[in-house]
Write an enzyme that holds these catalytic residues in place. Structure first.
Site, short mmCIF file in Angstrom:
data_model
loop_
_atom_site.label_atom_id
_atom_site.label_comp_id
_atom_site.label_asym_id
_atom_site.label_seq_id
_atom_site.Cartn_x
_atom_site.Cartn_y
_atom_site.Cartn_z
N ASP A 320 -51.53 90.04 63.64
CA ASP A 320 -52.26 89.77 64.88
C ASP A 320 -51.28 89.88 66.04
O ASP A 320 -50.07 90.02 65.86
CB ASP A 320 -52.92 88.39 64.81
CG ASP A 320 -54.16 88.30 65.68
OD1 ASP A 320 -54.30 89.10 66.62
OD2 ASP A 320 -55.01 87.42 65.42
N GLU A 520 -60.83 82.97 72.17
CA GLU A 520 -59.68 82.41 71.46
C GLU A 520 -59.36 80.99 71.94
O GLU A 520 -60.25 80.20 72.18
CB GLU A 520 -58.50 83.38 71.55
CG GLU A 520 -58.82 84.73 70.90
CD GLU A 520 -57.61 85.59 70.67
OE1 GLU A 520 -56.65 85.11 70.05
OE2 GLU A 520 -57.63 86.76 71.09
#
Length: 840
Positions: A320, A520
């Site tokens: 990521d 997020e």
């Protein structure tokens, strides 16, 4: 979960006990856990393996490492792609070709062609392996202007329709293919255990079985069916993410620690990977989180032993965004530990050149075995060759790229509208107020009624979605517009008033309220109560109820929230989640046709349990103490005659807030803060987004940079005389407790000024508390690394902050390049800070 497992988890949430016992106790359980081999359909092609053998035999270490590096287009140039031949690249949620947020399909293709041609140009790097472009197609091709936006995953979970998921995957792949992009970072297959997590809406359900039933279907939709159209035509490479345990972190903290034994990790958090791998998913993205204290990106047991060997995954593991930084012993520019653990492709958005050179050195010195590099590159090349990267040519020449009409296609919007209808969950319908006759007099109120950004949420044209307006969603339909279209055709009367004002009393009010957009960790919350600070929406509902107007509330959210007060103030209440671009799907269910007949009934069922109390942070099906307000699977229809009684509005005690610091720009801008860019000849430019330029488009440039998290810093480049300010939208008086405190910030000087640069702190209209010349500290920051500066606000030469503060920070220069992050007012400076004395 078993009762035993809950007891163990309860102990592990106690810091002292956890530190002493939990790692070993979970490890002991792990010894007895078996994992199923789930790669049962996709077989390796000997011809593909032979082709890979030939390629690897010819490749240098430098060329192999380049295949493993993934830069981001905001930092990557065509020249760098030509020089290194990186195996892939990505666009983050806030970047588009040439910095154009509203780039059209042809512009995306043009950029893809440029990178493709640079990657196969062997004049500098000696290799002709085509690169591939990855993107976060989260709910449709969601970062692209004009794309169809489907409901976020949480809404799709409520639809209980696996075939719908497959069709959405197919439509999304078509839209992605139309822009020349080969690889989608979807689906997210997290199983959420704490709804405070800011990514809850990316999950289909709290139930592993539902996630499992969806994950394989979405992969098949994106990639095609094994043995039929697998990775052919418009089909793209899919990514199951984030492996593993991302939805189970303590207190729902994004990128936090998931405390669970291996059996729980297998049975709860891995369910989606079983079906995704079985359907041939080619990419798995490693997770930011830790598992029992160890970062997954550095966990060889999980990434290699479990994922690749035990489960049989033969695709590649991608990291990521800068997640390698958090692995012990790593930083932004090197991470042998993640590669050795099993990460095959490293997402290094900004520091890719340094990472490349350091990795080459680590291979040549034996820190990383060349056999591990060969395995990583083999896995990536296998997926690229399966997709046909050597045979399909440049992006604009591919057959699927000849369909610009696929982007936002009418049939895709029709599919998205169907998905909206199926995702709606009716929580309350007292006195059967719904459906509403379309020929009624209807008032539509609420901030979210005509705000497509709120119904789309994060990961929609921009990463956070906060800077979008309706004009950023061409061809999309707001909820109000959808209602208006149908009411007008039926001969009814409809009025929009965000504040609920009206001239003629309506027959019914439809009030659309909900969460502001986020993505997020920006969406992590500590309290489940909706609008616990302001209660603006509740006041609106009560205002209408006081006028004896029946109220139908449409609630937009990325998770279940405690809304007992809002439920009590509503006659009907609909959980609409984040429906995306097709707001008329809401009208299809709420309104009758012109003859007064039901168009579509509610079919959505909760895929997340709804909280009864405001402190039910972990509320999941099969919990030992399961006590929801609305249970998993709940959802009324028009055939039901159920009255929801008046609910308790009692709230739990509020947590005390740490008052020793006051963030101004920490990960994101605080309320009432903005960046201000000023040149010498044009109007000041205010920006709350990730990038901006001064009014003259050349003197001062701002773009996002990365410190600890994705885009949590801002980089500034002065090309001519100009000023950047971290400003208050409305001037504020400095809190007296900071009169003897500090302004603290992290700064990285990339290019020191040739001429003087000046920094001013806590400025009002007439004066600033501090005026500091860069020469007083820039030498101590010549290493081009991040440093923490602490600036005292109580020096003898400091003027008192008697007037409201307009700018917390101003930097003026003519030739300077620096980055800023973590700006906050502090009572005491951090231990690692460079303290600028009063003499400076």
């Amino acid at each position: 979960m078993s009762q035993i497992k809950y007891s163990k988890l309860a102990l592990c949430l106690l810091p002292v006990v956890a530190a002493l016992t939990c790692q070993s106790s979970f490890s002991a359980v792990s010894e007895h856990v078996s994992w199923p081999y789930v790669n049962n359909k996709l077989k390796r092609d000997p011809a593909v393996e032979a082709q890979i053998d030939q390629l690897l035999a010819k490749m240098t270490i430098e060329q192999k490492v380049a295949q493993m590096i993934q830069p981001e287009i905001g930092y990557l140039s065509v020249e760098q792609m030509r020089k290194y031949g990186f195996g892939s690249y990505l666009n983050g949620g806030n970047t588009a070709p040439y910095g154009n947020k509203r780039a059209d399909q042809a512009t995306w293709l043009k950029y893809a062609d440029e990178m493709y041609q640079a990657s196969i140009d062997a004049t500098l790097d000696g290799i002709e392996i085509p690169t591939v472009w990855g993107t976060d197609a989260m709910h449709g091709h969601s970062n692209v202007y004009g794309a169809t936006l489907f409901p976020h995953n949480i809404g799709l979970g409520a639809a209980r329709d696996a075939d719908l998921i497959k069709r959405i995957g197919q439509a999304t792949a078509k839209e992605v293919s139309a822009t020349g992009i080969e690889w989608s970072f979807a689906p997210t297959v997290a199983v959420v255990r704490d709804d405070r997590w800011g990514r809850t809406y990316e999950s289909y359900s709290e139930d592993p079985d539902l996630v499992k039933s969806y994950a394989g279907e979405m992969v098949t939709g994106i990639q095609g069916t094994i043995g039929d159209d697998f990775l052919a035509g418009s089909n793209r490479i899919a990514t199951a993410k984030h492996f593993v345990g991302d939805g189970g972190t303590e207190r729902g903290i994004d990128r936090g620690n998931t405390l669970i034994d291996e059996k729980g990790l297998r049975d709860i958090h891995s369910a989606g990977y079983f079906s995704a791998i079985n359907e041939g998913v080619q990419s798995v993205m490693a997770s930011f989180n830790s598992w029992n204290g160890k970062r997954v990106h550095g966990d060889k047991y999980l990434l290699t032993d479990v994922l690749k060997n035990k489960l049989g995954f033969d695709g590649f593991v991608v990291s990521d965004w800068n997640a390698h930084k958090f692995v012990e012993g790593c930083d932004l520019e090197q991470c042998a530990q993640a590669i050795n653990a099993g990460v095959d492709v490293i997402m290094v958005p900004e520091h890719f050149e340094a990472f490349y050179h350091n990795t080459v050195k680590q291979v040549k010195t034996g820190v990383i075995a060349e056999s591990r590099i060969n395995d990583a590159v083999r896995r990536f090349l296998r997926a690229k060759i399966r997709w046909g990267v050597f045979s399909k040519g440049k992006p604009s020449a591919r057959p699927e790229s000849q369909h610009p009409q696929w982007l936002g296609a009418a049939e895709h919007r029709t599919l998205a509208r169907e998905a909206v209808r199926k995702s709606l969950v009716l929580l309350k319908n007292n006195e059967n107020i719904l459906p509403i006759k379309a020929n009624s007099r209807i008032l539509v109120a609420g901030k979210a009624a005509n705000a497509i950004n709120m119904q789309a949420g994060g990961w929609s044209v921009s990463w956070q979605g906060t800077d979008n307006t309706n004009s950023d969603f061409p061809n999309a339909t707001s909820i109000f517009s959808g209602l208006q279209s149908q009411v007008s055709k039926a001969g009814g009367k409809i009025t929009l008033s965000e504040s609920g004002e009206y001239t003629h009393k309506p027959d019914v009010a439809i009030v659309v309220i909900g969460e502001e957009p986020y993505a997020e960790w920006f969406g992590d919350i500590e309290m489940l109560e909706f609008q616990h600070e302001t209660k603006h929406a509740l006041a609106l509902l009560k205002q209408l109820k006081a006028d004896n107007i029946p109220v139908v509330t449409v609630f937009l959210s990325g998770r279940p929230l405690w809304v007992n007060k809002e439920l009590n103030a509503s006659d009907a209440f609909v959980a609409a989640w984040l429906p995306g671009s097709e707001g008329e799907g809401v009208a299809d269910v709420l309104l009758t046709d012109s003859q007064g007949k039901t168009q579509y009934d509610f079919t959505g069922k909760l895929s997340f349990s709804w909280p009864k109390y405001d402190d039910q942070y972990t509320l999941n099906l099969n919990d030992a103490d399961y006590e929801p307000l609305f249970a998993y699977g709940y959802g009324l229809t028009y055939q039901d005659n159920i009255t929801v009684p008046v609910l308790s509005e009692k709230t739990s005690p509020k947590k005390t807030v740490n008052r020793d610091s006051h963030p101004l720009f920490v990960r994101n801008l605080a309320k009432n803060m903005t960046w201000q860019l000023a040149d010498t000849s044009t109007e000041k430019v205010l920006s709350s987004g990730a990038s901006a330029t001064s009014g003259d488009k050349q003197s001062l440039l701002m773009q996002s940079v990365n410190l600890s998290y994705q885009e949590d810093g801002r980089g500034f480049n002065w090309r001519a005389k100009s000023v950047v300010s971290l400003s208050y939208l409305t001037p504020e008086q400095l809190d007296s407790k900071f009169n003897t405190g500090y302004l603290e910030l992290k700064m990285r000087i990339d290019k020191a000024p040739k001429q003087g640069a000046n920094m001013q702190v806590m400025c009002s209209e007439s004066h600033c508390l501090r005026n500091i010349d860069f020469s007083s500290f820039s030498q101590s920051m010549a290493d081009k690394r991040w440093h923490t500066l602490a600036i005292p606000l109580h020096c003898d030469d400091s003027a008192k902050a008697e007037q409201p503060i307009t700018d917390a920070l101003r930097i003026a220069s003519e030739n300077l390049s620096l980055a800023i992050a973590d700006v906050a007012l502090m009572i005491k400076p951090s231990d690692d800070s460079i303290l600028l004395t009063c003499a400076k």
